[in-house]
Design a protein around this motif. Structure first.
Motif, short mmCIF file in Angstrom:
data_model
loop_
_atom_site.label_atom_id
_atom_site.label_comp_id
_atom_site.label_asym_id
_atom_site.label_seq_id
_atom_site.Cartn_x
_atom_site.Cartn_y
_atom_site.Cartn_z
N VAL A 15 27.19 27.96 43.61
CA VAL A 15 27.87 29.24 44.22
C VAL A 15 28.65 30.48 43.68
CG1 VAL A 15 30.88 28.96 45.17
CG2 VAL A 15 29.09 27.30 46.00
N PHE A 16 28.61 30.46 42.35
CA PHE A 16 29.22 31.63 41.84
C PHE A 16 27.73 32.77 41.93
CE2 PHE A 16 29.67 34.62 38.14
CZ PHE A 16 30.65 35.53 38.77
N ALA A 17 26.77 31.94 41.65
CA ALA A 17 25.29 33.49 42.06
C ALA A 17 25.95 34.04 43.77
CB ALA A 17 24.67 32.79 41.80
N GLU A 18 26.32 32.94 44.51
CA GLU A 18 26.26 33.29 45.77
C GLU A 18 27.37 34.52 45.87
OE1 GLU A 18 24.35 33.28 48.32
OE2 GLU A 18 23.24 31.42 47.15
N VAL A 19 28.56 34.24 45.28
CA VAL A 19 29.50 35.23 45.06
C VAL A 19 28.83 36.78 44.50
CG1 VAL A 19 31.86 35.55 43.85
CG2 VAL A 19 31.40 33.65 44.93
N THR A 20 28.44 36.77 43.51
CA THR A 20 28.26 37.67 42.73
C THR A 20 27.39 38.36 43.75
OG1 THR A 20 26.40 37.01 42.08
CG2 THR A 20 28.38 37.52 40.82
N GLN A 21 26.57 38.06 44.32
CA GLN A 21 25.19 38.65 45.54
C GLN A 21 26.12 39.09 47.04
OE1 GLN A 21 21.76 36.27 44.96
NE2 GLN A 21 22.23 36.04 42.99
N ALA A 22 27.18 38.64 47.37
CA ALA A 22 27.39 39.24 48.32
C ALA A 22 27.98 40.29 49.35
CB ALA A 22 28.48 37.59 49.13
N ARG A 23 27.62 40.55 49.78
CA ARG A 23 27.79 41.85 50.51
C ARG A 23 29.09 41.75 51.26
NH1 ARG A 23 27.18 47.01 51.39
NH2 ARG A 23 26.66 47.74 53.34
N VAL A 24 30.17 42.41 51.01
CA VAL A 24 31.24 42.34 51.56
C VAL A 24 31.98 43.26 52.85
CG1 VAL A 24 33.69 41.24 51.70
CG2 VAL A 24 32.46 40.17 50.09
N LEU A 25 32.40 43.35 53.71
CA LEU A 25 33.22 44.49 53.51
C LEU A 25 34.73 43.79 54.36
CD1 LEU A 25 33.29 46.89 55.76
CD2 LEU A 25 33.17 45.59 57.85
N VAL A 26 35.68 44.64 53.83
CA VAL A 26 37.38 44.07 53.53
C VAL A 26 37.79 46.07 55.13
CG1 VAL A 26 39.50 44.53 52.82
CG2 VAL A 26 37.35 43.69 51.81
N VAL A 27 37.80 45.18 55.85
CA VAL A 27 38.39 46.54 56.94
C VAL A 27 39.85 46.21 56.64
CG1 VAL A 27 38.71 47.05 58.66
CG2 VAL A 27 36.17 45.12 58.82
N GLY A 28 40.49 47.85 55.94
CA GLY A 28 41.61 48.09 56.28
C GLY A 28 42.11 47.58 54.84
N ALA A 29 43.22 49.11 54.40
CA ALA A 29 43.39 48.53 52.60
C ALA A 29 44.53 48.28 52.49
CB ALA A 29 42.22 49.75 52.02
N GLY A 30 45.49 48.05 53.52
CA GLY A 30 47.46 47.88 53.20
C GLY A 30 47.61 46.72 52.58
N GLY A 31 48.80 46.41 53.08
CA GLY A 31 49.29 45.57 52.01
C GLY A 31 48.37 43.68 51.59
N ILE A 32 47.48 43.06 52.91
CA ILE A 32 47.18 41.88 52.93
C ILE A 32 45.57 43.22 52.24
CG2 ILE A 32 45.12 40.93 53.56
CD1 ILE A 32 47.42 40.52 56.19
N GLY A 33 45.41 44.24 52.33
CA GLY A 33 43.80 44.95 51.84
C GLY A 33 44.08 44.44 50.15
N CYS A 34 44.83 44.96 50.09
CA CYS A 34 44.73 45.59 48.66
C CYS A 34 45.30 44.06 47.99
CB CYS A 34 46.40 45.90 47.89
SG CYS A 34 46.33 48.22 48.88
N GLU A 35 45.51 43.02 48.62
CA GLU A 35 45.17 41.27 47.77
C GLU A 35 43.97 41.52 47.00
OE1 GLU A 35 47.77 40.02 46.32
OE2 GLU A 35 49.68 40.84 46.36
N LEU A 36 43.15 41.46 48.77
CA LEU A 36 42.06 41.25 48.96
C LEU A 36 41.38 42.21 47.84
CD1 LEU A 36 41.08 40.92 52.94
CD2 LEU A 36 41.18 38.40 51.35
N LEU A 37 40.76 43.06 47.25
CA LEU A 37 40.41 43.57 46.91
C LEU A 37 40.71 42.97 45.71
CD1 LEU A 37 40.54 47.46 47.63
CD2 LEU A 37 38.89 45.90 48.17
N LYS A 38 41.80 43.24 45.03
CA LYS A 38 42.12 42.51 43.66
C LYS A 38 41.83 41.21 43.73
CE LYS A 38 46.21 40.49 43.81
NZ LYS A 38 46.28 38.43 44.10
N ASP A 39 41.62 39.95 43.86
CA ASP A 39 40.90 39.50 44.47
C ASP A 39 39.85 39.01 44.59
OD1 ASP A 39 43.71 38.16 44.38
OD2 ASP A 39 43.24 37.25 46.11
N LEU A 40 38.49 39.70 45.27
CA LEU A 40 37.37 40.17 45.12
C LEU A 40 36.98 40.21 43.60
CD1 LEU A 40 37.20 41.99 48.68
CD2 LEU A 40 36.23 39.79 48.13
N VAL A 41 37.16 41.63 43.56
CA VAL A 41 36.98 41.93 42.15
C VAL A 41 37.24 40.82 41.07
CG1 VAL A 41 37.37 44.61 42.56
CG2 VAL A 41 38.48 43.53 41.04
#
Lengths: 709, 340
Positions: A15-41
């Protein structure tokens, strides 16, 4: 241990390998977007793109934690990218400053991703992303928060409900026009009125309801809407004669005269005394004279909730009421005294007439961040509140109500974004169709609903009989609540609903037309494709919510002419931005109760011999939905989730407008959650810039419907 | 209490609108100790400094590569240095209007020393791993906090499952948030008191928890406590087989989504928590701290568990003594809604 050891261990290597290979689009870099980016990286995601059209504001800093005060004014997406990449050097993030609805982010762009995460604050953009994900057949994890409340859901074409499966309310608050104009009983009514006065004095007066000729008591007999409307209607009971309506109109025209005809012109505009005299004239007209008239007209407001008392200017200035001593010393935080309001009214008018602003006279729009405009609205609304015996509000509170500011805190965004990552990992584990031996595939389905006292896996759930190839069979919709539901649920996971077969976005097959959009005309499209290939009777064509072509019963002469004029235009030259590569058209035929989407793909290198018609049409033919439609579903719960924030809407009487737009149905188990699809994330995107407009949602001819941003 | 400034209003605007000026003043005057920069506590650093609370970060441990993998207040160049000192600079940067200090003191067993280390804080958040998984020490800290009048929260995580315990003693809630969005609060409400069990009470109730009707995710943490009670030295991954044997001995075999065996579960207690799991639990945890300080809205009594695998977060009263707070009548709720 290295950076990823804990992830590999907890998620499993595959599963971790899938995570590292996934291409992800985040739409919005506001309140939720900042949290998402932190969690994703920090969860091993490496290939991320983020899009946001907004720049950073000071009021973002309490939750959009990737930003610092030095970043105010800079693009959210770019600053967020820098900050998030600092958390993990292995990650590559591409950031775009742009509108997700721009052409460059079309279906082909979406198709380069494995999964899309929404971090948006407005219904419109969320709908757009939803449709693109459906068209590109991508899993979408949507989210929203308001204050302490939030939700996430997973959308996948053919497996789950899409964002449009349940019609949206757009979070509009509705007020009958008469409540605003004559019978306010809450601060918000006076604030809406003050914004209308602003529009009359500084904006386009024709758009202000204070200049309008519609009558207050248009259809007293037919009221079936909110309590407020019904009560306001009753209060006016006897007054609603034609003669009185005539008198009300006369009063309105007097106000309009005081505002428009007395405007200081030429050299007078530079004369501070003249401007002040003008402001004073408006004051007298709206706070004193009009109230006198209305009292007479309405028989002393007998039966009304709040009875007004005229406020002569001198009386306001002489008032000795202390301003609210309990709150802090900041002016915006306290309730202004009456004489402060009166003085602020004159002062703000003077500032709005200052040379620098005068050029916008007649076209200004209220913006909550425009200091003078806010002062004006705060002063005017509080004066009116005083007149009607309504509680007064501080400038700070007035700003929140007038600007429809959405409450937003870090914690709720953190919770919602964390859940989105949970859901994203589940989807990725499923996406490749591999049977990975990991708990993600051994877990039992979610407990069905509100009484799920246990999150353990012993229960079985017949509803989760999604096919083994379904990528959402482990997915849930999660509701974040303030007070625990049932036996202690703080986050309530519920099963995803099946697609609504009648949904206009996902309920029908999508067709793709490959054609040369620079040489084909709209007439070709209607004739060769819609009639001959698809077999439609009376097509209507919608492009970005504008109708560019329609035929059939019920059209006015001039509409028919207008639509006909579009037929000879080439596709790229059509109105509403033109039809080109990636354009999605909404095609409907009311006569057949049929609708579907038509995606345009630019192609001009056809083999003329093999394909003399020079087009290719792919996709299943749409099926008539007449047999399966269920009208009551759309009507139920019409008032169920007037989520708090969003647009303020003024409607004449209780209206069919609500029925037309407010019919979001929600699973019964979620009834305890007073929110749905609420805006969040980067809130500034939806607040400041939208133009107040007359709603076009209403088809019944209610002439008094006004939407205020 | 110093008055709120214009700069503060500008930054805290969106939360002021949610919880009001008075609540914000309380937050600005509060001091919170975050002891142990691990898991949900890292998220609490972010959430609480953004809220405007003065923080002290304390951790005696040094930064490892694994820390840098989930704690976004740390960087590779910090490896080998003290955790709290490195993190505090970046926590401070997140809100220059706030105040952040750090301390590298380790936990003390001496009650007087312990009290000394906990003095002056309104709320203390402790990570169990920073205490060397010593449940008795956690109970002593809770007792010290009680005597000092400070709230106590304890966090533990096991992979995709995370837990916190909360002890706000006799907490008086002064008001509830309004349901709507335009009102920051309602006045004239009667305060309600919430009585919290101590962490010693929680520990004493573990045997009952293991055989009772609690959700299985809570039982996992109960088992961990019952296995380590008095034997903190067993808190090493190599004791997984002993843990499994202990589970059989006490006849508790919880079935937790996402975990296949108790041995596997045990191992998860010793790996760094997943950031998105910490994000969810840390959000819930931070909200409890904010409630404790603002005295607004009913706090969760007293154990909270989030399982990323099910997407569910649950609150349970442990020991099982449903001293349910006075429930408001449905009519009142409806009336509130209509008021909006």
């Amino acid at each position: 241990m290295g950076r990823y050891a804990h992830l590999e261990r907890a998620l499993g290597a595959e599963v971790f390998a899938e995570v590292t290979q996934a291409r992800v689009l985040v739409v919005g870099a506001g309140g939720i977007g900042c949290e998402l980016l932190k969690d994703l990286v920090l969860t091993g995601f490496r290939d991320i793109e983020v899009i946001d059209l907004d720049t950073i504001d000071t009021s973002n800093l309490n939750r959009q934690f990737l930003f610092r005060s030095k970043h105010v004014g800079k693009p959210k997406s770019l600053v967020a990218r820098e900050a998030a990449m600092g958390f993990n050097p292995d990650v590559n993030i591409k950031a775009f400053l742009g509108n997700i609805k721009a052409d460059e982010f079309g279906i082909q762009y979406f198709q380069t991703f494995d999964i899309v995460l929404n971090a948006l604050d407005n219904v419109n953009a969320r709908q757009h992303v939803n449709r693109l994900c459906l068209a590109a057949n991508l899993p979408l994890i949507d989210s929203g928060t308001t204050g302490y409340l939030g939700q996430t859901t997973v959308i996948k074409k053919g497996e789950t409900q899409c964002y449009d499966c349940q019609p949206k309310t757009e979070n509009k608050k509705s007020f009958p026009i008469c409540t605003i104009r004559s019978t306010p009983d809450k601060p918000v009514h006076c604030i809406v009125w003050a914004k209308e006065l602003f529009k009359l004095m500084f904006g386009n007066p024709d758009e202000s309801m204070l200049s309008g000729s519609e009558d207050d008591f248009a259809d007293d007999g037919a009221q079936d809407g909110g309590d407020e409307a019904a009560e306001a209607g009753k209060g006016e009971g006897d007054a609603a004669s034609g003669e009185d309506q005539q008198k009300e109109r006369e009063i309105r025209s007097q106000i309009v005269d005081a505002v428009l005809k007395a405007k200081p012109e030429g050299a007078d505009a530079d004369d501070a005394d003249k401007v002040r005299a003008y402001a004073r004239g408006v004051f007298d007209a709206v706070f004193d004279n009009e109230i006198h008239f209305k009292l007479k007209l309405r028989n002393g407001y007998k039966g009304a909730k709040k009875k007004p008392t005229p406020l002569p200017f001198d009386e306001a200035m002489a008032a000795t009421d202390a301003s609210d001593p309990s709150s802090s010393g900041l002016r915006d935080q306290r309730v202004l005294s009456l004489n402060e309001c009166a003085e602020l009214f004159l002062a703000s008018v003077a500032k709005l007439w200052a040379p620098a602003r005068r050029k916008d006279m007649g076209s200004m729009e209220f913006d909550k961040d425009d200091r003078e405009a806010l002062d004006f609205v705060a002063a005017a609304s509080n004066l009116r509140s005083h007149i009607f015996g309504i509680e007064r509000k501080s400038i700070f509170e007035t700003k929140g109500i007038a600007g429809n500011i959405i409450h937003a805190i870090a914690t709720t965004n953190a919770i919602v974004a964390g859940i989105q990552i949970v859901e994203a990992i589940k989807i990725l584990a499923r996406l490749k169709g591999k049977k990975i031996s990991h708990p993600y595939f051994t877990s039992a389905p979610r407990p069905e609903s509100s009484n799920s006292s246990s999150s353990s896996s012993s229960s079985s759930n017949p509803d989760a009989s999604a096919s083994p190839t379904s990528v959402t069979s482990d997915s849930t919709a999660v509701w974040v609540v303030r007070d625990p539901i049932g036996s202690g649920n703080l986050l309530q996971a519920t099963n995803l609903d099946k697609p609504n077969p009648n949904c206009y976005s996902c309920g029908n097959s999508t067709m793709t037309l490959s054609v040369d959009a620079t040489s084909w005309t709209l007439g070709d499209l209607v004739d060769k494709i819609l009639r001959k290939s698809v077999g439609i009777n009376a097509p209507s064509i919608m492009l970005k919510s504008s109708e560019i072509y329609a035929e059939g019963d019920g059209l006015e002469e001039d509409e028919i002419e207008l639509f006909k004029a579009n037929l000879p235009k080439t596709l790229v030259d059509c109105p509403a931005g033109g039809i080109k590569d990636g354009t999605i058209l909404d095609i409907e035929d009311f006569s057949q109760s049929l609708s579907f989407k038509l995606i345009i793909s630019q192609k001009d290198d056809f083999d003329k011999d093999a394909n003399p018609d020079q087009f290719e049409l792919s996709g299943d033919a749409p099926v008539s939905k007449a047999a399966e439609s269920s009208p009551d579903e759309a009507q139920s719960n019409a008032r169920g989730d007037d989520a708090d924030d969003g647009d303020l809407e003024v409607v004449e009487g209780p209206t069919s407008a609500t029925a037309a737009v407010a019919s979001k149905k929600r699973p019964a188990e979620n009834a305890a959650v007073p929110l749905d699809e609420s805006p969040s994330g980067s809130d500034s995107a939806s607040n400041g810039s939208k133009k107040p407009k007359v709603s076009e949602d209403v088809t019944t001819g209610d002439n008094g419907v006004i939407c205020l941003d | 209490m110093s008055a709120i400034t214009g700069d503060q209003v500008a930054v805290y605007d969106r939360q002021l609108r949610l919880w009001g000026v008075q609540a914000q003043q309380r937050l600005l005057n509060a001091k919170v100790l975050i002891w142990g920069l691990e898991g949900s506590n890292v998220e609490a650093c972010k959430n609480l400094v953004l809220a405007g609370i003065a923080l002290t970060l304390r951790d005696h441990r040094t930064v490892t590569a694994a820390d840098v993998g989930f704690n976004y207040f740390l960087r590779p160049e910090d490896i080998g240095k003290n955790r709290s000192e490195c993190a505090s600079k970046r926590v401070q940067e997140m809100n220059p209007l706030g105040s952040v200090s750090s301390s590298s003191e380790g936990p003390a067993k001496n009650p007087e020393k312990l009290k000394e280390l906990l003095k002056g804080f309104d709320v203390v958040i402790v990570g169990l791993s920073c205490l060397g998984f010593d449940f008795e020490l956690a109970a002593s800290m809770d007792a010290a906090c009680r005597s000092l009048g400070a709230g106590f929260l304890l966090t533990v995580a096991a992979g995709e499952i995370a837990f916190f315990f909360s002890d706000l003693h006799e907490h008086i809630m002064q008001e509830r948030s309004a349901q709507g969005s335009t009102d920051v609060g309602q006045t004239g409400q009667n305060p309600e008191t919430f009585s919290f069990p101590s962490f010693s009470d929680w520990l004493a109730a573990v045997p009952a928890l293991l055989t009772g009707k609690s959700d299985d995710s809570f039982k996992l943490f109960g088992l961990f406590a019952s296995f380590l009670r008095g034997k903190a030295e067993r808190a090493v991954p190599s004791a997984a087989a002993d843990f499994e044997a202990h589970c059989q001995e006490v006849k508790c075999q919880p079935k937790v989504d996402g975990l296949q065996t108790m041995q596997q579960a045990f191992g998860h207690f010793f790996v760094e928590p997943l950031v998105h799991v910490a994000s969810v639990l840390g959000g819930l945890l931070s909200q409890e701290v904010i409630k404790a300080i603002t005295r607004k809205d009913p706090p969760l009594v007293n154990s909270v568990c989030f399982n990323a695998h099910t997407g569910a977060a649950l609150v349970e009263h442990c020991p099982a003594k449903p001293a349910a707070p006075v429930k408001r009548k449905a009519e009142e709720d409806v009336a509130d809604l209509l008021d909006d």
